[in-house]
Every structure is written in C-alpha cells, then in structure tokens.
Design a protein around this motif. Structure first.
Motif, PDB file in Angstrom:
ATOM      1  N   LEU A  75       0.821  -1.208   0.000  1.00 38.99           N
ATOM      2  CA  LEU A  75       0.000   0.000   0.000  1.00 38.99           C
ATOM      3  C   LEU A  75       0.855   1.256   0.000  1.00 38.99           C
ATOM      4  O   LEU A  75       0.562   2.220  -0.713  1.00 38.99           O
ATOM      5  CB  LEU A  75      -0.942   0.005   1.209  1.00 38.99           C
ATOM      6  CG  LEU A  75      -2.053  -1.033   1.183  1.00 38.99           C
ATOM      7  CD1 LEU A  75      -2.849  -0.983   2.479  1.00 38.99           C
ATOM      8  CD2 LEU A  75      -2.962  -0.852  -0.022  1.00 38.99           C
ATOM      9  N   ARG A  76       1.924   1.256   0.778  1.00 44.44           N
ATOM     10  CA  ARG A  76       2.818   2.423   0.784  1.00 44.44           C
ATOM     11  C   ARG A  76       3.416   2.639  -0.601  1.00 44.44           C
ATOM     12  O   ARG A  76       3.463   3.758  -1.104  1.00 44.44           O
ATOM     13  CB  ARG A  76       3.923   2.247   1.820  1.00 44.44           C
ATOM     14  CG  ARG A  76       3.478   2.415   3.245  1.00 44.44           C
ATOM     15  CD  ARG A  76       4.673   2.369   4.200  1.00 44.44           C
ATOM     16  NE  ARG A  76       4.249   2.460   5.569  1.00 44.44           N
ATOM     17  CZ  ARG A  76       4.082   1.404   6.377  1.00 44.44           C
ATOM     18  NH1 ARG A  76       4.329   0.175   5.934  1.00 44.44           N
ATOM     19  NH2 ARG A  76       3.692   1.568   7.611  1.00 44.44           N
ATOM     20  N   CYS A  77       3.866   1.555  -1.225  1.00 42.15           N
ATOM     21  CA  CYS A  77       4.454   1.666  -2.567  1.00 42.15           C
ATOM     22  C   CYS A  77       3.407   2.056  -3.605  1.00 42.15           C
ATOM     23  O   CYS A  77       3.708   2.796  -4.546  1.00 42.15           O
ATOM     24  CB  CYS A  77       5.147   0.364  -2.956  1.00 42.15           C
ATOM     25  SG  CYS A  77       6.656   0.083  -2.022  1.00 42.15           S
ATOM     26  N   ALA A  78       2.163   1.597  -3.438  1.00 43.44           N
ATOM     27  CA  ALA A  78       1.081   2.002  -4.340  1.00 43.44           C
ATOM     28  C   ALA A  78       0.863   3.516  -4.241  1.00 43.44           C
ATOM     29  O   ALA A  78       0.644   4.184  -5.257  1.00 43.44           O
ATOM     30  CB  ALA A  78      -0.196   1.244  -4.007  1.00 43.44           C
ATOM     31  N   CYS A  79       0.929   4.046  -3.029  1.00 46.79           N
ATOM     32  CA  CYS A  79       0.787   5.490  -2.842  1.00 46.79           C
ATOM     33  C   CYS A  79       1.910   6.248  -3.551  1.00 46.79           C
ATOM     34  O   CYS A  79       1.671   7.260  -4.221  1.00 46.79           O
ATOM     35  CB  CYS A  79       0.789   5.845  -1.354  1.00 46.79           C
ATOM     36  SG  CYS A  79      -0.694   5.322  -0.475  1.00 46.79           S
ATOM     37  N   LEU A  80       3.126   5.770  -3.412  1.00 42.81           N
ATOM     38  CA  LEU A  80       4.257   6.414  -4.072  1.00 42.81           C
ATOM     39  C   LEU A  80       4.126   6.341  -5.590  1.00 42.81           C
ATOM     40  O   LEU A  80       4.414   7.313  -6.298  1.00 42.81           O
ATOM     41  CB  LEU A  80       5.573   5.774  -3.622  1.00 42.81           C
ATOM     42  CG  LEU A  80       5.927   5.961  -2.149  1.00 42.81           C
ATOM     43  CD1 LEU A  80       7.173   5.155  -1.790  1.00 42.81           C
ATOM     44  CD2 LEU A  80       6.099   7.429  -1.815  1.00 42.81           C
ATOM     45  N   THR A  81       3.665   5.206  -6.097  1.00 42.44           N
ATOM     46  CA  THR A  81       3.449   5.047  -7.538  1.00 42.44           C
ATOM     47  C   THR A  81       2.389   6.028  -8.019  1.00 42.44           C
ATOM     48  O   THR A  81       2.553   6.691  -9.050  1.00 42.44           O
ATOM     49  CB  THR A  81       3.036   3.600  -7.872  1.00 42.44           C
ATOM     50  OG1 THR A  81       4.099   2.728  -7.472  1.00 42.44           O
ATOM     51  CG2 THR A  81       2.756   3.425  -9.344  1.00 42.44           C
TER      52      THR A  81
END
Length: 109
Positions: A75-81
């Motif tokens: 989820l954190r990486c999805a936000c960054l993406t």
C-alpha cells in the motif's frame, strides 16, 4: 533544505490503524495518516469506498503473485506510484477511472 520534511506536523506521520475486510476476513492495517489520505484519494478517483478499493487491490495482487505478501508495504508503494505516475496526469487519471469502472462493474456482476 530539510525544512519541507522536518517541519511536518506530527499528525501527518502518526500511525492510524483501520479495520477492513480482505478476502472475507476482518483485519487491521496500520499506516501513517498521510498514506491513508492518499489511499482515500485513489479510491475516490475510482468512485468506490476505501474498503472496496483495498479489497479489490488485495484480490488482484493475489491473482498476480499467488502468495502472501506484505500488504501494508504494498500500500505504501502504491501510494508512491500514484504520486509519481498518476496524480496530476489527466490522461492517467482518466485511464484509472475507466479501468476502475470496468473492474468494479465486473466484480459486482
């Protein structure tokens, strides 16, 4: 130089724990408030509730990976993406909306 990072208010990076249902099971996810804000923005852009968005994302990840994953990190990486590749890009926002309509409409059938 670091003031833009260091001067954040503590509530922005404070942890928030939310209870959601993934794959029919109740679970809790703990993320910083800033990440929850971004996830809510993504869900709103797709025209669904945050819970429905997270559940669909979880199901799709399992289709691709077919194994357990660290969903909170995903989820954190999805936000960054989203911030790096989608937000502010009208074509990408439109594509995301179209894909969401198709994905969530198909799931409802």
């Amino acid at each position: 130089m670091c003031r833009i990072f260091s001067a954040q208010t503590a509530d922005r990076y404070a942890y928030q724990t939310r209870s959601i249902r993934l794959g029919g099971h109740a679970t809790s996810i703990r993320l910083e408030a800033a990440f929850w804000d971004i996830l809510e923005e993504i869900a709103m852009l797709q025209g669904v509730t945050l819970g429905r968005f997270l559940s669909k994302l979880h199901d799709e990840v399992l289709e691709f990976q077919e194994e357990e994953m660290n969903f909170t990190s995903l989820l954190r990486c999805a936000c960054l993406t989203y911030l790096a590749e989608v937000r502010g890009q009208e074509d990408d926002n439109d594509r995301l909306r179209r894909e969401a309509v198709q994905a969530f409409h198909t799931a409802a059938e």
